[in-house]
Each structure stands twice: as C-alpha cells, then as structure tokens.
Motif scaffolding. Structure first.
Motif, PDB file in Angstrom:
ATOM      1  N   GLY A 151       1.373  -1.131  -0.357  1.00 10.00           N
ATOM      2  CA  GLY A 151       0.201  -0.021  -0.134  1.00 10.00           C
ATOM      3  C   GLY A 151       0.676   0.910  -0.048  1.00 10.00           C
ATOM      4  N   ASP A 152       0.285   2.311   0.324  1.00 13.37           N
ATOM      5  CA  ASP A 152       0.886   3.767   0.176  1.00 13.37           C
ATOM      6  C   ASP A 152       2.153   3.487   1.406  1.00 13.37           C
ATOM      7  N   LYS A 153       2.861   4.225   1.040  1.00  9.78           N
ATOM      8  CA  LYS A 153       4.564   3.670   1.944  1.00  9.78           C
ATOM      9  C   LYS A 153       3.808   5.219   3.501  1.00  9.78           C
ATOM     10  N   ASP A 154       3.595   6.391   2.988  1.00 11.01           N
ATOM     11  CA  ASP A 154       4.354   7.160   3.598  1.00 11.01           C
ATOM     12  C   ASP A 154       2.725   7.481   4.832  1.00 11.01           C
ATOM     13  N   VAL A 155       2.706   7.548   5.677  1.00 14.02           N
ATOM     14  CA  VAL A 155       1.520   7.124   7.543  1.00 14.02           C
ATOM     15  C   VAL A 155       1.166   8.699   7.684  1.00 14.02           C
ATOM     16  N   LYS A 156      -0.166   8.923   6.714  1.00 17.87           N
ATOM     17  CA  LYS A 156      -0.682  10.081   6.413  1.00 17.87           C
ATOM     18  C   LYS A 156      -2.064   9.774   6.659  1.00 17.87           C
ATOM     19  N   GLU A 157      -3.715  10.654   7.248  1.00 15.65           N
ATOM     20  CA  GLU A 157      -5.832  10.075   7.377  1.00 15.65           C
ATOM     21  C   GLU A 157      -5.162   9.897   5.604  1.00 15.65           C
ATOM     22  N   GLY A 158      -6.118   8.605   5.149  1.00 17.10           N
ATOM     23  CA  GLY A 158      -6.298   7.679   4.688  1.00 17.10           C
ATOM     24  C   GLY A 158      -5.500   7.438   3.414  1.00 17.10           C
ATOM     25  N   ALA A 159      -4.306   6.949   4.063  1.00 21.46           N
ATOM     26  CA  ALA A 159      -3.648   5.659   3.218  1.00 21.46           C
ATOM     27  C   ALA A 159      -3.667   4.488   3.777  1.00 21.46           C
ATOM     28  N   SER A 160      -3.731   3.947   2.360  1.00 20.49           N
ATOM     29  CA  SER A 160      -3.919   2.508   2.677  1.00 20.49           C
ATOM     30  C   SER A 160      -2.746   1.813   2.823  1.00 20.49           C
ATOM     31  N   VAL A 161      -3.199   0.987   3.500  1.00 17.12           N
ATOM     32  CA  VAL A 161      -2.123  -0.054   4.639  1.00 17.12           C
ATOM     33  C   VAL A 161      -2.441  -1.429   3.528  1.00 17.12           C
ATOM     34  N   HIS A 162      -1.467  -1.430   3.032  1.00 14.48           N
ATOM     35  CA  HIS A 162      -1.861  -3.296   2.591  1.00 14.48           C
ATOM     36  C   HIS A 162      -0.744  -4.028   3.127  1.00 14.48           C
ATOM     37  N   LEU A 163      -0.280  -4.374   3.622  1.00 15.72           N
ATOM     38  CA  LEU A 163       0.837  -5.861   3.732  1.00 15.72           C
ATOM     39  C   LEU A 163       0.715  -7.643   3.383  1.00 15.72           C
ATOM     40  N   ARG A 164       1.784  -8.079   2.613  1.00 17.66           N
ATOM     41  CA  ARG A 164       0.902  -8.866   2.975  1.00 17.66           C
ATOM     42  C   ARG A 164       2.062  -9.318   3.778  1.00 17.66           C
ATOM     43  N   LEU A 165       1.865 -10.399   4.348  1.00 17.57           N
ATOM     44  CA  LEU A 165       2.323 -11.366   5.841  1.00 17.57           C
ATOM     45  C   LEU A 165       2.873 -12.711   4.538  1.00 17.57           C
ATOM     46  N   ASP A 166       4.559 -12.811   5.314  1.00 15.82           N
ATOM     47  CA  ASP A 166       4.810 -13.812   4.830  1.00 15.82           C
ATOM     48  C   ASP A 166       5.926 -14.883   6.215  1.00 15.82           C
ATOM     49  N   PHE A 167       4.122 -16.137   6.745  1.00 12.64           N
ATOM     50  CA  PHE A 167       5.124 -17.126   7.595  1.00 12.64           C
ATOM     51  C   PHE A 167       4.998 -17.816   6.564  1.00 12.64           C
ATOM     52  N   ILE A 168       6.371 -18.054   5.564  1.00 15.60           N
ATOM     53  CA  ILE A 168       6.921 -19.035   5.362  1.00 15.60           C
ATOM     54  C   ILE A 168       6.396 -20.090   4.070  1.00 15.60           C
ATOM     55  N   LEU A 169       5.123 -20.654   4.634  1.00 16.16           N
ATOM     56  CA  LEU A 169       4.573 -21.745   4.450  1.00 16.16           C
ATOM     57  C   LEU A 169       3.138 -21.234   3.989  1.00 16.16           C
ATOM     58  N   LEU A 170       3.173 -19.920   4.575  1.00 18.78           N
ATOM     59  CA  LEU A 170       1.669 -19.449   4.468  1.00 18.78           C
ATOM     60  C   LEU A 170       1.763 -17.439   4.201  1.00 18.78           C
ATOM     61  N   ARG A 171       0.887 -17.497   3.159  1.00 20.25           N
ATOM     62  CA  ARG A 171       1.451 -15.647   2.930  1.00 20.25           C
ATOM     63  C   ARG A 171      -0.426 -15.409   3.046  1.00 20.25           C
ATOM     64  N   LEU A 172      -0.872 -14.283   3.511  1.00 21.84           N
ATOM     65  CA  LEU A 172      -1.868 -13.331   4.245  1.00 21.84           C
ATOM     66  C   LEU A 172      -1.323 -12.120   3.666  1.00 21.84           C
ATOM     67  N   HIS A 173      -2.337 -11.668   3.749  1.00 28.35           N
ATOM     68  CA  HIS A 173      -2.421 -10.295   2.767  1.00 28.35           C
ATOM     69  C   HIS A 173      -3.601  -8.915   3.725  1.00 28.35           C
ATOM     70  N   TRP A 174      -3.267  -8.373   5.011  1.00 28.09           N
ATOM     71  CA  TRP A 174      -3.467  -7.419   5.638  1.00 28.09           C
ATOM     72  C   TRP A 174      -3.830  -6.089   4.931  1.00 28.09           C
ATOM     73  N   LYS A 175      -5.470  -5.594   5.407  1.00 30.16           N
ATOM     74  CA  LYS A 175      -5.437  -4.133   4.137  1.00 30.16           C
ATOM     75  C   LYS A 175      -6.244  -3.713   5.629  1.00 30.16           C
ATOM     76  N   GLY A 176      -5.846  -2.296   5.838  1.00 29.73           N
ATOM     77  CA  GLY A 176      -6.606  -0.999   6.183  1.00 29.73           C
ATOM     78  C   GLY A 176      -5.754   0.223   5.883  1.00 29.73           C
ATOM     79  N   LYS A 177      -6.157   1.370   6.968  1.00 29.93           N
ATOM     80  CA  LYS A 177      -6.413   2.331   6.375  1.00 29.93           C
ATOM     81  C   LYS A 177      -6.214   3.073   8.032  1.00 29.93           C
ATOM     82  N   ILE A 178      -5.490   4.388   7.438  1.00 30.76           N
ATOM     83  CA  ILE A 178      -4.961   4.970   8.457  1.00 30.76           C
ATOM     84  C   ILE A 178      -5.800   5.943   8.313  1.00 30.76           C
TER      85      ILE A 178
END
Length: 143
Positions: free
Chosen positions: A42-69
């Motif tokens: 997602g967005d690189k900067d922390v500001k109001e309205g920014a998208s927080v999209h993370l890919r979490l890599d647990f080696i055998l499992l990849r999960l996506h996390w989506k949110g907003k500042i």
C-alpha cells in the motif's frame, strides 16, 4: 466472537520528533518486524486516508492485511483500522501514541482494540511476541 484491548509500552532513547519521524513511513515498520516478513503493497507514507496493505510471509503461508490510516495528530498519535483482515481477526483498531518523557526519551504506547474468532489469551500471546520483537529491533536501531 471475542472483543479485547491489548496494550504495549516501549521506551526509546530518542526525542519525540525523531521517533515520530521514524514512524511516518510504513517501510520502517517492515524493517523492525523480523517475523513474519512484511512486504508493503500500500501507501508508503503514514497520513490520513493512506492505504495500509501488507503481505505477511509466514514461510509456508502468505496472508494479506488491508487497512487505512484514519487519524493522525503530529507527534501525538496515529491510528490504523483494519478493512480486510486475516484470521483470527474480525476487527482491528491500532493507536500508536507517543509521549515525550525528556529531551531524548520517548514512550510509545500501542493500543490495539480487536474482535477475534479465538479467545484473547491466544491473540494476546501472538501480539505480545510481535510487539516485544519489534521493541528489540527498535532498541537496536535507535541505540
């Protein structure tokens, strides 16, 4: 469904402006998180309205996390809220608060309000592990 609030406090040997500046980019979050490996999609900067999209890599499992500042008060706090969360979370609101304790000392307080499909003692163990690891990484980085 379970609802709980988790707190974690970290004292850092830096001024509030230095600590605040560090936390204004999501890439720094990735740099202080050893496990799981995090990719910022997602967005690189922390500001109001920014998208927080993370890919979490647990080696055998990849999960996506989506949110907003959703709120930013400079050198005081910022808040992210989950929009599309992986199991075991149903809701997530994370306030990152900062308090100046002295010229080169800042307390960071993480408050996570969540609803989950599993009991809080399980989620809290996971959160405590993640935040204590981040504290170790931050301490190394800021010393």
């Amino acid at each position: 469904m379970f609802r709980h609030t988790f707190y974690y406090k970290t004292e850092l040997p830096r001024s509030i402006s230095e600590v605040w500046s560090f936390f204004q980019t999501n890439e720094n979050l990735a740099s202080i998180t050893a496990f799981p490996k995090i990719d910022i999609l997602g967005d690189k900067d922390v500001k109001e309205g920014a998208s927080v999209h993370l890919r979490l890599d647990f080696i055998l499992l990849r999960l996506h996390w989506k949110g907003k500042i959703t709120k930013v008060v400079p050198e005081a706090y910022f808040m992210d809220e989950g929009e599309k969360l992986p199991f075991p979370f149903k809701t997530w609101r994370h306030v990152h608060a900062f308090k100046e304790l002295g010229p080169n000392k800042t307390k960071m307080i993480d408050r996570v309000e969540y609803e989950s499909f599993v009991p809080p003692f399980i989620v809290n163990l996971m959160l405590k592990g993640m935040f204590s690891d981040r504290e170790k990484q931050l301490t190394k980085f800021m010393n």
